[in-house]
Design an enzyme around this catalytic site. Structure first.
Site, mmCIF file in Angstrom:
data_model
loop_
_atom_site.group_PDB
_atom_site.id
_atom_site.type_symbol
_atom_site.label_atom_id
_atom_site.label_comp_id
_atom_site.label_asym_id
_atom_site.label_seq_id
_atom_site.Cartn_x
_atom_site.Cartn_y
_atom_site.Cartn_z
ATOM 1 N N GLN A 1 -0.298 26.815 48.622
ATOM 2 C CA GLN A 1 0.506 26.857 47.383
ATOM 3 C C GLN A 1 1.963 26.501 47.677
ATOM 4 O O GLN A 1 2.603 25.777 46.917
ATOM 5 C CB GLN A 1 0.421 28.230 46.709
ATOM 6 C CG GLN A 1 1.401 28.347 45.551
ATOM 7 C CD GLN A 1 1.019 29.346 44.501
ATOM 8 O OE1 GLN A 1 -0.157 29.548 44.207
ATOM 9 N NE2 GLN A 1 2.018 29.976 43.896
ATOM 10 N N GLU A 2 2.482 27.013 48.795
ATOM 11 C CA GLU A 2 3.870 26.694 49.153
ATOM 12 C C GLU A 2 4.027 25.169 49.299
ATOM 13 O O GLU A 2 5.021 24.583 48.877
ATOM 14 C CB GLU A 2 4.234 27.397 50.466
ATOM 15 C CG GLU A 2 5.633 27.088 50.950
ATOM 16 C CD GLU A 2 6.105 27.982 52.096
ATOM 17 O OE1 GLU A 2 5.437 28.996 52.377
ATOM 18 O OE2 GLU A 2 7.143 27.645 52.699
ATOM 19 N N ILE B 1 16.527 31.236 56.067
ATOM 20 C CA ILE B 1 15.793 31.890 54.987
ATOM 21 C C ILE B 1 16.383 31.536 53.620
ATOM 22 O O ILE B 1 17.513 31.915 53.285
ATOM 23 C CB ILE B 1 15.731 33.428 55.202
ATOM 24 C CG1 ILE B 1 15.153 33.723 56.596
ATOM 25 C CG2 ILE B 1 14.917 34.105 54.111
ATOM 26 C CD1 ILE B 1 13.839 33.007 56.939
ATOM 27 N N SER C 1 7.711 26.419 63.855
ATOM 28 C CA SER C 1 6.380 25.795 63.737
ATOM 29 C C SER C 1 5.292 26.681 64.312
ATOM 30 O O SER C 1 4.196 26.777 63.763
ATOM 31 C CB SER C 1 6.362 24.449 64.473
ATOM 32 O OG SER C 1 7.312 23.579 63.915
ATOM 33 N N GLN D 1 15.350 -10.616 40.895
ATOM 34 C CA GLN D 1 13.939 -10.354 41.183
ATOM 35 C C GLN D 1 13.728 -9.222 42.200
ATOM 36 O O GLN D 1 12.833 -8.398 42.049
ATOM 37 C CB GLN D 1 13.257 -11.628 41.686
ATOM 38 C CG GLN D 1 11.741 -11.457 41.707
ATOM 39 C CD GLN D 1 11.023 -12.630 42.325
ATOM 40 O OE1 GLN D 1 11.542 -13.265 43.249
ATOM 41 N NE2 GLN D 1 9.858 -12.930 41.827
ATOM 42 N N GLY E 1 6.486 24.030 56.855
ATOM 43 C CA GLY E 1 5.693 23.399 57.917
ATOM 44 C C GLY E 1 6.140 21.952 58.003
ATOM 45 O O GLY E 1 6.149 21.233 56.993
ATOM 46 N N THR E 2 6.563 21.524 59.201
ATOM 47 C CA THR E 2 7.083 20.149 59.307
ATOM 48 C C THR E 2 5.959 19.138 59.043
ATOM 49 O O THR E 2 4.778 19.477 59.140
ATOM 50 C CB THR E 2 7.656 19.877 60.720
ATOM 51 O OG1 THR E 2 6.570 19.944 61.662
ATOM 52 C CG2 THR E 2 8.743 20.873 61.093
ATOM 53 N N PRO F 1 14.982 32.212 65.134
ATOM 54 C CA PRO F 1 15.814 31.270 65.896
ATOM 55 C C PRO F 1 15.024 30.571 67.009
ATOM 56 O O PRO F 1 15.240 29.404 67.295
ATOM 57 C CB PRO F 1 16.915 32.163 66.483
ATOM 58 C CG PRO F 1 16.988 33.343 65.561
ATOM 59 C CD PRO F 1 15.608 33.546 65.021
ATOM 60 N N THR G 1 10.387 32.061 59.768
ATOM 61 C CA THR G 1 11.066 31.345 60.854
ATOM 62 C C THR G 1 12.054 32.228 61.607
ATOM 63 O O THR G 1 12.770 33.033 61.003
ATOM 64 C CB THR G 1 11.822 30.117 60.272
ATOM 65 O OG1 THR G 1 10.891 29.355 59.498
ATOM 66 C CG2 THR G 1 12.399 29.250 61.369
HETATM 67 C C1 LIG Z 1 16.964 24.449 54.021
HETATM 68 C C2 LIG Z 1 15.868 25.174 54.736
HETATM 69 C C3 LIG Z 1 15.194 26.204 54.085
HETATM 70 C C4 LIG Z 1 14.191 26.920 54.750
HETATM 71 N N1 LIG Z 1 13.618 28.003 54.133
HETATM 72 C C5 LIG Z 1 12.783 28.807 54.850
HETATM 73 C C6 LIG Z 1 12.324 30.054 54.307
HETATM 74 O O1 LIG Z 1 12.618 30.414 53.156
HETATM 75 N N2 LIG Z 1 11.550 30.845 55.091
HETATM 76 C C7 LIG Z 1 11.194 30.499 56.348
HETATM 77 O O2 LIG Z 1 10.477 31.257 57.004
HETATM 78 N N3 LIG Z 1 11.618 29.329 56.905
HETATM 79 C C8 LIG Z 1 12.419 28.487 56.191
HETATM 80 N N4 LIG Z 1 12.877 27.312 56.748
HETATM 81 C C9 LIG Z 1 12.521 26.995 58.110
HETATM 82 C C10 LIG Z 1 11.533 25.855 58.268
HETATM 83 O O3 LIG Z 1 10.285 26.218 57.753
HETATM 84 C C11 LIG Z 1 11.497 25.495 59.756
HETATM 85 O O4 LIG Z 1 12.734 24.874 60.071
HETATM 86 C C12 LIG Z 1 10.333 24.602 60.104
HETATM 87 O O5 LIG Z 1 9.114 25.294 59.975
HETATM 88 C C13 LIG Z 1 10.439 24.061 61.539
HETATM 89 O O6 LIG Z 1 10.729 25.076 62.469
HETATM 90 P P1 LIG Z 1 11.934 24.850 63.508
HETATM 91 O O7 LIG Z 1 13.131 24.446 62.748
HETATM 92 O O8 LIG Z 1 12.012 26.041 64.369
HETATM 93 O O9 LIG Z 1 11.474 23.592 64.372
HETATM 94 P P2 LIG Z 1 10.544 23.620 65.667
HETATM 95 O O10 LIG Z 1 9.332 24.414 65.409
HETATM 96 O O11 LIG Z 1 11.392 23.969 66.828
HETATM 97 O O12 LIG Z 1 10.152 22.079 65.760
HETATM 98 C C14 LIG Z 1 11.046 21.085 66.270
HETATM 99 C C15 LIG Z 1 10.358 19.721 66.189
HETATM 100 O O13 LIG Z 1 9.177 19.732 66.986
HETATM 101 C C16 LIG Z 1 8.076 19.324 66.210
HETATM 102 N N5 LIG Z 1 6.870 20.039 66.622
HETATM 103 C C17 LIG Z 1 6.729 21.382 66.816
HETATM 104 N N6 LIG Z 1 5.472 21.656 67.134
HETATM 105 C C18 LIG Z 1 4.797 20.478 67.144
HETATM 106 C C19 LIG Z 1 3.443 20.100 67.402
HETATM 107 N N7 LIG Z 1 2.505 21.008 67.683
HETATM 108 N N8 LIG Z 1 3.122 18.791 67.330
HETATM 109 C C20 LIG Z 1 4.047 17.865 67.046
HETATM 110 N N9 LIG Z 1 5.337 18.150 66.778
HETATM 111 C C21 LIG Z 1 5.695 19.440 66.825
HETATM 112 C C22 LIG Z 1 8.443 19.701 64.772
HETATM 113 O O14 LIG Z 1 7.687 18.942 63.856
HETATM 114 C C23 LIG Z 1 9.926 19.355 64.767
HETATM 115 O O15 LIG Z 1 10.080 17.980 64.534
HETATM 116 C C24 LIG Z 1 13.831 26.544 56.062
HETATM 117 C C25 LIG Z 1 14.483 25.477 56.697
HETATM 118 C C26 LIG Z 1 15.493 24.807 56.062
HETATM 119 C C27 LIG Z 1 16.193 23.702 56.795
#
Ligand SMILES: Cc1cc2nc3c(=O)[nH]c(=O)nc-3n(C[C@H](O)[C@H](O)[C@H](O)COP(=O)(O)OP(=O)(O)OC[C@H]3O[C@@H](n4cnc5c(N)ncnc54)[C@H](O)[C@@H]3O)c2cc1C
Length: 387
Positions: free
Chosen positions: A251-252, A165, A140, A289, A374-375, A136, A134
């Site tokens: 696996q993740e 991270i 996704s 209940q 992955g969200t 800034p 990920t």
């Molecule tokens: C506590 C924590 C630990 C983490 N650890 C790690 C780690 O170790 N390594 C790492 O690499 N990352 C890590 N992450 C990051 C995490 O994987 C990302 O936050 C996540 O993948 C989403 O990316 P983003 O925050 O940039 O959101 P964005 O990609 O900006 O998404 C914002 C919103 O838009 C939605 N969205 C985006 N694209 C689509 C689509 N095509 N269709 C529908 N909806 C969509 C998303 O579902 C979300 O609701 C961590 C995050 C947290 C909070």
């Protein structure tokens, strides 16, 4: 991973050795780490000694071959460890990433030399691992990664930043997803291992992110500014990174599912115990209940989740867990976790909202499960693609 107290259910992949491992892990988390929970929450990261102690006990790298210092087991052993950690409520050590993900990449794609260089330290706890996809600008859309590595002689020169991270505050070794060819999308992505022990020149750790939950585990930003790594730190082939991540993400997602089911189980156990003790209107809360109905629903959801998870673990152990099924597991198990923990918290009344009771912490910790790895929206995309 036998289910303590709740239902006596035993998964099909279970062997007697898993019981010994579960006991060892439970004892370690409960006796060595949990007593420090409040301090760890305040400091915002785990103790290095706890990684070393886990390594000493043989709890790190359970699925790493013995010749590289690991346990010589498979994913079922990692699952048992992660289940026990969640089930006792320990959240400081980032084992889901360190053992559940990072060692897997090195075992799968590392050269003999890379395995000899990194795996023994990851298994002893002298090296803590992280994986950084990920950025800034977005998490996704992995194809849009902007961190880049430019070849210069025998080195790669890395520029870019990563955020969110896990283990980022204490990690010594991070697998970076970056572009080795910025003119390409997925085909330009490679994985390069950055050795960041003692913060070498060109590398900087950002602040530890302040989160609503998971307070004792470090989540950090990482910055690379003309950071040099030997070209031999490339994991696999140039341009193979996207494919490697797609191969490993199931696996993740399973790792996240293991945590989800363990949390559901714990929530139900805590809520049942509380409901049987607390009284309202002259009888226990459990005797009302509605409480019985809610808990019956939660226990059923937990049991069904467990069986789905075990089916996925069995498939994964056979090398047959496909991307959509792993996405279904991540989606359904984490939605279930949030739902079950919320319902169980309600049974605690006002006490459920106070940090004195573990269920409150579980509520805050659960929320991120629907976001990372992955969200859940992305999981639905992956599932819908094969419909
Ligand atoms: C506590 C924590 C630990 C983490 N650890 C790690 C780690 O170790 N390594 C790492 O690499 N990352 C890590 N992450 C990051 C995490 O994987 C990302 O936050 C996540 O993948 C989403 O990316 P983003 O925050 O940039 O959101 P964005 O990609 O900006 O998404 C914002 C919103 O838009 C939605 N969205 C985006 N694209 C689509 C689509 N095509 N269709 C529908 N909806 C969509 C998303 O579902 C979300 O609701 C961590 C995050 C947290 C909070």
């Amino acid at each position: 991973m036998p289910t303590p107290g709740l239902d006596g259910y035993i998964p099909s992949w279970h062997k007697p050795e898993h019981d010994d491992l579960a006991e060892l892990a439970r004892d370690f988390f409960a006796k060595e780490v949990l007593p420090h929970a409040e301090r760890l929450e305040r400091q915002g990261h785990p103790d290095r000694e706890h990684y070393l102690k886990a390594g000493e006990l043989g709890l790190l790298g359970l699925s790493v071959p013995e010749e590289f210092g690991g346990g010589g087991g498979d994913f079922t052993h990692e699952a048992v460890l992660l289940h026990e950690q969640q089930h006792v409520g320990e959240g400081s050590l980032g084992l889901a990433v360190h053992s559940g993900i990072v060692t897997g990449y090195v075992v799968e794609y590392g050269t003999e030399e890379q395995k000899r260089r990194w795996l023994p330290g990851l298994c002893s706890g002298e090296l803590v691992g992280a994986i950084a996809m990920t950025e800034p600008g977005g998490g996704s859309d992995l194809q849009a990664i902007r961190t880049k590595a430019v070849r210069d002689g025998d080195d790669y020169v890395i520029t870019g930043s990563k955020t969110f991270i896990t283990n980022g505050g204490v990690a010594d070794l991070v697998i970076l997803a970056l572009k080795t060819d910025t003119s390409q999308g997925a085909a330009g992505i490679s994985l390069v291992v950055a050795e960041i022990k003692n913060d070498p020149p060109g590398f900087r750790r950002g602040r530890l992110l302040e989160k609503i939950g998971l307070h004792s585990n470090d989540t950090a930003e990482l910055f690379f500014d003309d950071f040099r790594v030997p070209a031999t730190n490339l994991l696999g082939a140039e341009g193979g990174g996207f494919f490697q991540m797609m191969q490993q993400l199931p696996q993740e997602r399973l790792v996240i599912g293991v945590g989800a089911v363990a949390a559901m189980q714990r929530a139900v156990e805590l809520a049942v115990a509380y409901a049987k003790e607390r009284t309202a209107f002259g009888k226990t809360v459990f005797a009302h209940q509605n409480t019985r109905m809610v808990l019956a629903d939660c226990a059923t959801r937990t049991r069904a989740s467990r069986i789905f998870l075990d089916d996925c673990i069995t498939r994964h152990a056979r090398g047959e867990l496909d991307v959509p099924t792993a996405a279904m597991a991540k989606l359904w198990l984490t939605e279930g976790q949030c739902e079950v923990v919320d319902k169980c918290l309600q049974i605690f009344g006002g006490y459920g909202y106070t940090t004195e009771y573990p269920i409150a912490k579980m509520y805050a910790d659960a929320r991120v499960q629907k976001i990372y790895g992955g969200t859940n929206e992305i999981m639905k995309e992956l599932i819908a693609r094969v419909l």
